[in-house]
Design an enzyme around this catalytic site. Structure first.
Site, mmCIF file in Angstrom:
data_model
loop_
_atom_site.group_PDB
_atom_site.id
_atom_site.type_symbol
_atom_site.label_atom_id
_atom_site.label_comp_id
_atom_site.label_asym_id
_atom_site.label_seq_id
_atom_site.Cartn_x
_atom_site.Cartn_y
_atom_site.Cartn_z
ATOM 1 N N ASP A 73 -1.271 -2.156 -4.250
ATOM 2 C CA ASP A 73 -2.580 -2.122 -3.957
ATOM 3 C C ASP A 73 -3.283 -0.772 -4.317
ATOM 4 O O ASP A 73 -2.606 0.248 -4.067
ATOM 5 C CB ASP A 73 -2.858 -2.465 -2.450
ATOM 6 C CG ASP A 73 -2.747 -3.839 -2.211
ATOM 7 O OD1 ASP A 73 -3.008 -4.715 -2.994
ATOM 8 O OD2 ASP A 73 -2.169 -4.154 -0.963
ATOM 9 N N THR B 246 -12.172 -12.244 -5.840
ATOM 10 C CA THR B 246 -13.542 -12.056 -4.964
ATOM 11 C C THR B 246 -13.735 -13.652 -4.425
ATOM 12 O O THR B 246 -13.183 -14.690 -4.494
ATOM 13 C CB THR B 246 -14.472 -12.178 -6.356
ATOM 14 O OG1 THR B 246 -15.803 -11.923 -5.784
ATOM 15 C CG2 THR B 246 -14.453 -13.314 -7.368
ATOM 16 N N HIS B 247 -14.772 -13.569 -3.300
ATOM 17 C CA HIS B 247 -15.226 -14.763 -2.828
ATOM 18 C C HIS B 247 -16.529 -14.898 -3.367
ATOM 19 O O HIS B 247 -17.074 -16.008 -2.741
ATOM 20 C CB HIS B 247 -15.313 -14.532 -1.327
ATOM 21 C CG HIS B 247 -13.850 -13.953 -0.684
ATOM 22 N ND1 HIS B 247 -13.559 -12.605 -0.355
ATOM 23 C CD2 HIS B 247 -12.855 -14.890 -0.407
ATOM 24 C CE1 HIS B 247 -12.279 -12.667 -0.065
ATOM 25 N NE2 HIS B 247 -12.023 -14.060 0.066
ATOM 26 N N LYS C 283 -13.931 -5.823 -5.996
ATOM 27 C CA LYS C 283 -14.835 -4.910 -6.074
ATOM 28 C C LYS C 283 -14.848 -3.530 -5.712
ATOM 29 O O LYS C 283 -15.341 -2.618 -6.019
ATOM 30 C CB LYS C 283 -16.340 -5.718 -5.220
ATOM 31 C CG LYS C 283 -16.767 -6.949 -6.139
ATOM 32 C CD LYS C 283 -17.952 -7.477 -5.130
ATOM 33 C CE LYS C 283 -18.553 -8.651 -5.830
ATOM 34 N NZ LYS C 283 -19.619 -9.521 -5.012
ATOM 35 N N GLY C 284 -14.018 -3.387 -4.531
ATOM 36 C CA GLY C 284 -13.809 -2.050 -4.022
ATOM 37 C C GLY C 284 -14.481 -2.097 -2.581
ATOM 38 O O GLY C 284 -15.709 -2.177 -2.539
ATOM 39 N N ARG D 99 -5.079 -6.770 -10.929
ATOM 40 C CA ARG D 99 -6.022 -7.501 -9.960
ATOM 41 C C ARG D 99 -7.320 -6.673 -10.064
ATOM 42 O O ARG D 99 -7.363 -5.610 -9.473
ATOM 43 C CB ARG D 99 -5.458 -7.465 -8.418
ATOM 44 C CG ARG D 99 -6.447 -8.300 -7.461
ATOM 45 C CD ARG D 99 -5.934 -7.688 -5.998
ATOM 46 N NE ARG D 99 -4.809 -8.501 -5.442
ATOM 47 C CZ ARG D 99 -3.822 -7.727 -4.752
ATOM 48 N NH1 ARG D 99 -4.211 -6.772 -4.013
ATOM 49 N NH2 ARG D 99 -2.865 -8.463 -4.364
ATOM 50 N N LYS E 66 0.881 -1.018 0.001
ATOM 51 C CA LYS E 66 -0.019 -0.035 0.123
ATOM 52 C C LYS E 66 0.811 1.217 0.141
ATOM 53 O O LYS E 66 1.829 1.305 0.927
ATOM 54 C CB LYS E 66 -0.791 -0.130 1.269
ATOM 55 C CG LYS E 66 -2.051 -0.985 1.066
ATOM 56 C CD LYS E 66 -2.976 -1.024 2.284
ATOM 57 C CE LYS E 66 -4.013 -1.812 2.150
ATOM 58 N NZ LYS E 66 -4.089 -3.226 1.934
ATOM 59 N N GLN F 280 -10.509 -1.424 -8.944
ATOM 60 C CA GLN F 280 -11.740 -1.392 -8.188
ATOM 61 C C GLN F 280 -13.246 -1.103 -9.109
ATOM 62 O O GLN F 280 -13.094 -0.060 -9.659
ATOM 63 C CB GLN F 280 -11.677 -0.490 -7.011
ATOM 64 C CG GLN F 280 -10.398 -0.665 -5.950
ATOM 65 C CD GLN F 280 -10.535 0.248 -4.850
ATOM 66 O OE1 GLN F 280 -10.893 0.173 -3.738
ATOM 67 N NE2 GLN F 280 -9.965 1.621 -5.244
#
Length: 324
Positions: free
Chosen positions: A138, A233-234, A194-195, A191, A104, A170
């Site tokens: 990130d 994503t999950h 969704k954000g 990558r 980050k 995102q």
């Protein structure tokens, strides 16, 4: 607006908790809190994280490491954070683990000054080049998107062809389709997520259904034209959509990967690996886990229920269809 009020109240409360250092010190001493957080944070030390990484590798999972910390307030703190990444890259190489980290820029000093941030990230990329390691920059809230992309573009040559680097997009941000088009042209490794940040409606899609739709469209664009996209994503519906799209368009499993958080939907991670798909786990470690944990919940209060559901839902299920 009225339906959003409870979420805003919960978010404010969680942010308040994240800033209470006394509560953080208490949380680190409570066995029940530590055991819950231990599910989602791979320890406070590098040695603890290395043990977790070895276990994940033995399960056939790929990994990326996040040294916890963000929004540093001094140049010294940013330098120390960069040093921790250098030590992590050395250790990953020495132990034969995935040489892949996520960074980050607010932790590298972006909020203090761009030059400080650039210098620290350049050090990490130079170390990555020496180890043939990959660095993911990130993405944070929308106010830093332009700076993040500009700094990554400027420093990308440092380890280009020697591990390489990539960025995060995102789906919730209204600007993301244009960013994806530009990054595809640049052959960037992206990558897509969704954000998690709660953003103003002027810059982000406020409705979950719209975010899901935007994610699906960007995901398919990246699968068709991107360079080894990471599908973060999950959401099983989006994962199923990705698998169906890949099969329908003859996109081989080695041309993309899924990414998930450490400790979240381990059952789904296992099912995908057993079916022949690549899964990379985002593995955070460090002493700043209290603030990390609370901020992740604050970014989207629904995560509180999601965390609890993910624990209950983990069970052995029928694996998805194998590639091809």
């Amino acid at each position: 607006m009225l339906r959003a009020a409870p979420e805003r109240a919960m978010r404010s409360f969680l942010v308040w908790l994240s800033r209470r250092r006394s509560l953080g010190r208490l949380a680190t001493r409570l066995p029940i809190t530590r055991s819950m957080v231990a599910r989602f944070v791979a320890g406070e030390t590098l040695d603890e994280a290395l043990g977790a990484l070895e276990r994940l590798q033995a399960q056939g999972l790929r990994t990326t490491v996040d040294v916890l910390g963000e929004d540093v307030t001094s140049a010294e703190a940013a330098r120390v954070a960069a040093d921790e990444y250098l030590a992590t890259l050395d250790a990953l190489a020495a132990r034969g683990l995935d040489r892949n980290v996520s960074v980050k820029l607010s932790q590298m000093g972006l909020g203090i000054g761009e030059e400080i941030c650039r210098a620290n990230l350049e050090r990490i990329l130079a170390s990555a080049a020496a180890h043939d390691a990959f660095v993911r920059v990130d993405m944070e809230d929308h106010t830093t998107t332009d700076e993040t992309l500009a700094i990554w573009r400027a420093l990308r040559p440092v380890n280009a062809g020697r591990g390489d680097s990539g960025v995060v997009i995102q789906a919730a941000l209204r600007r993301s389709p244009a960013d994806v088009d530009e990054l595809i042209e640049e052959r960037a490794r992206i990558r897509i997520c969704k954000g998690a940040y709660v953003e103003p409606a002027a810059v982000a899609l406020p409705d979950k259904a719209d975010v899901d739709a935007a994610y699906g469209e960007l995901m398919e664009r990246l699968l068709r034209n991107g360079v080894f996209p990471a599908i973060a994503t999950h959401d099983e519906r989006l994962i199923a959509r990705a698998l169906a799209f890949a099969r329908a368009n003859d996109i081989a499993p080695d041309q993309f990967e899924f990414q998930m958080l450490y400790g979240v939907r381990r059952d789904l991670q296992d099912r995908l690996v057993r079916a022949g798909y690549g899964v990379r786990v985002y593995v955070p470690f460090g002493t700043q886990w209290y603030a990390y944990f609370m901020r992740r919940l604050a970014e989207r209060p629904a995560n509180v229920a999601f965390v609890l559901r993910s624990i209950l839902r983990e069970r052995r299920e029928k694996p998805p269809p194998a590639p091809g």
